[in-house]
Design a protein around this motif. Structure first.
Motif, short mmCIF file in Angstrom:
data_model
loop_
_atom_site.label_atom_id
_atom_site.label_comp_id
_atom_site.label_asym_id
_atom_site.label_seq_id
_atom_site.Cartn_x
_atom_site.Cartn_y
_atom_site.Cartn_z
N CYS A 63 7.16 -7.09 -5.54
CA CYS A 63 7.90 -6.33 -4.53
C CYS A 63 7.31 -6.51 -3.14
CB CYS A 63 7.96 -4.86 -4.92
SG CYS A 63 9.00 -4.58 -6.38
N LEU A 64 5.99 -6.52 -3.04
CA LEU A 64 5.37 -6.75 -1.73
C LEU A 64 5.72 -8.14 -1.21
CD1 LEU A 64 1.87 -5.10 -2.22
CD2 LEU A 64 3.78 -4.25 -0.83
N ARG A 65 5.75 -9.11 -2.09
CA ARG A 65 6.15 -10.46 -1.67
C ARG A 65 7.59 -10.45 -1.15
NH1 ARG A 65 5.97 -16.16 -5.04
NH2 ARG A 65 6.96 -17.35 -3.39
N ALA A 66 8.48 -9.76 -1.85
CA ALA A 66 9.88 -9.69 -1.41
C ALA A 66 9.99 -9.02 -0.04
CB ALA A 66 10.71 -8.93 -2.45
N VAL A 67 9.19 -7.99 0.19
CA VAL A 67 9.20 -7.32 1.49
C VAL A 67 8.71 -8.27 2.58
CG1 VAL A 67 8.07 -5.48 2.83
CG2 VAL A 67 9.01 -4.99 0.56
N VAL A 68 7.64 -9.00 2.32
CA VAL A 68 7.12 -9.99 3.28
C VAL A 68 8.19 -11.03 3.60
CG1 VAL A 68 5.48 -11.91 3.54
CG2 VAL A 68 4.68 -9.68 2.76
N GLU A 69 8.86 -11.53 2.59
CA GLU A 69 9.89 -12.54 2.82
C GLU A 69 11.08 -11.97 3.58
OE1 GLU A 69 10.54 -14.09 -1.11
OE2 GLU A 69 8.71 -15.30 -1.02
N TRP A 70 11.48 -10.74 3.27
CA TRP A 70 12.63 -10.14 3.95
C TRP A 70 12.35 -9.96 5.43
CZ3 TRP A 70 17.63 -9.26 3.54
CH2 TRP A 70 18.22 -8.42 4.47
N PHE A 71 11.18 -9.38 5.74
CA PHE A 71 10.85 -9.09 7.13
C PHE A 71 10.21 -10.27 7.86
CE2 PHE A 71 11.10 -4.70 5.51
CZ PHE A 71 11.97 -4.18 6.46
N ARG A 72 9.96 -11.35 7.13
CA ARG A 72 9.34 -12.55 7.72
C ARG A 72 8.03 -12.22 8.43
NH1 ARG A 72 15.00 -14.67 10.12
NH2 ARG A 72 15.90 -15.29 8.13
N THR A 73 7.20 -11.51 7.69
CA THR A 73 5.88 -11.13 8.20
C THR A 73 4.81 -11.85 7.39
OG1 THR A 73 4.52 -9.23 8.82
CG2 THR A 73 5.71 -9.06 6.75
N ASP A 74 3.56 -11.60 7.69
CA ASP A 74 2.47 -12.29 7.01
C ASP A 74 1.91 -11.54 5.82
OD1 ASP A 74 2.50 -14.48 8.74
OD2 ASP A 74 1.16 -13.50 10.16
N ARG A 75 2.05 -10.20 5.85
CA ARG A 75 1.38 -9.41 4.82
C ARG A 75 2.13 -8.09 4.66
NH1 ARG A 75 -4.00 -9.07 6.87
NH2 ARG A 75 -3.05 -8.16 8.68
N ALA A 76 2.07 -7.56 3.44
CA ALA A 76 2.57 -6.21 3.16
C ALA A 76 1.54 -5.51 2.28
CB ALA A 76 3.92 -6.24 2.46
N SER A 77 1.39 -4.22 2.49
CA SER A 77 0.40 -3.46 1.73
C SER A 77 1.03 -2.18 1.20
CB SER A 77 -0.79 -3.09 2.62
OG SER A 77 -1.42 -4.23 3.11
N PHE A 78 0.52 -1.74 0.08
CA PHE A 78 0.90 -0.46 -0.52
C PHE A 78 -0.34 0.42 -0.45
CE2 PHE A 78 1.30 2.36 -4.22
CZ PHE A 78 2.54 2.92 -3.95
N LEU A 79 -0.24 1.50 0.30
CA LEU A 79 -1.38 2.39 0.50
C LEU A 79 -1.16 3.68 -0.27
CD1 LEU A 79 -1.62 1.94 4.36
CD2 LEU A 79 -2.99 0.77 2.64
N GLU A 80 -2.25 4.29 -0.70
CA GLU A 80 -2.17 5.58 -1.35
C GLU A 80 -3.28 6.48 -0.82
OE1 GLU A 80 -2.36 4.58 -5.48
OE2 GLU A 80 -4.51 4.37 -5.47
N PHE A 81 -3.06 7.76 -0.89
CA PHE A 81 -4.07 8.70 -0.44
C PHE A 81 -5.26 8.71 -1.39
CE2 PHE A 81 -0.51 10.52 1.95
CZ PHE A 81 -1.11 10.69 3.18
N SER A 82 -6.44 8.88 -0.82
CA SER A 82 -7.64 9.06 -1.62
C SER A 82 -7.51 10.39 -2.37
CB SER A 82 -8.88 9.07 -0.72
OG SER A 82 -8.81 10.15 0.19
#
Length: 77
Positions: free
Chosen positions: A34-53
């Motif tokens: 899914c992160l790869r799909a987001v990167v490809e859709w937005f044509r960016t270099d990186r996508a991250s999924f963050l969570e609270f500590s």
């Protein structure tokens, strides 16, 4: 593929559907896809999924997908 709103809704729908009924052992694999799909859709270099500590004080980088080598998987803080 058209980059209009309905096409974006289709991408989000497809990504959401990937998580329906998956085995827990495949969760990390699906997040990476899914992160790869987001990167490809937005044509960016990186996508991250963050969570609270656990103490809810900071965000922790749980998953990252970078387009090519040489891009830091985790952005600077």
């Amino acid at each position: 593929m058209s980059r209009d709103g309905s096409a974006f809704e289709g991408v989000i729908g497809d990504l959401s559907a990937r998580f329906a009924g998956i085995e827990p052992t495949r969760f990390d694999e699906e997040v990476a896809y899914c992160l790869r799909a987001v990167v490809e859709w937005f044509r960016t270099d990186r996508a991250s999924f963050l969570e609270f500590s656990p103490d809810m004080a900071t965000l922790v980088n749980a998953h990252t997908w970078a387009r090519r080598s040489g891009i830091e998987p985790n952005p600077p803080k």
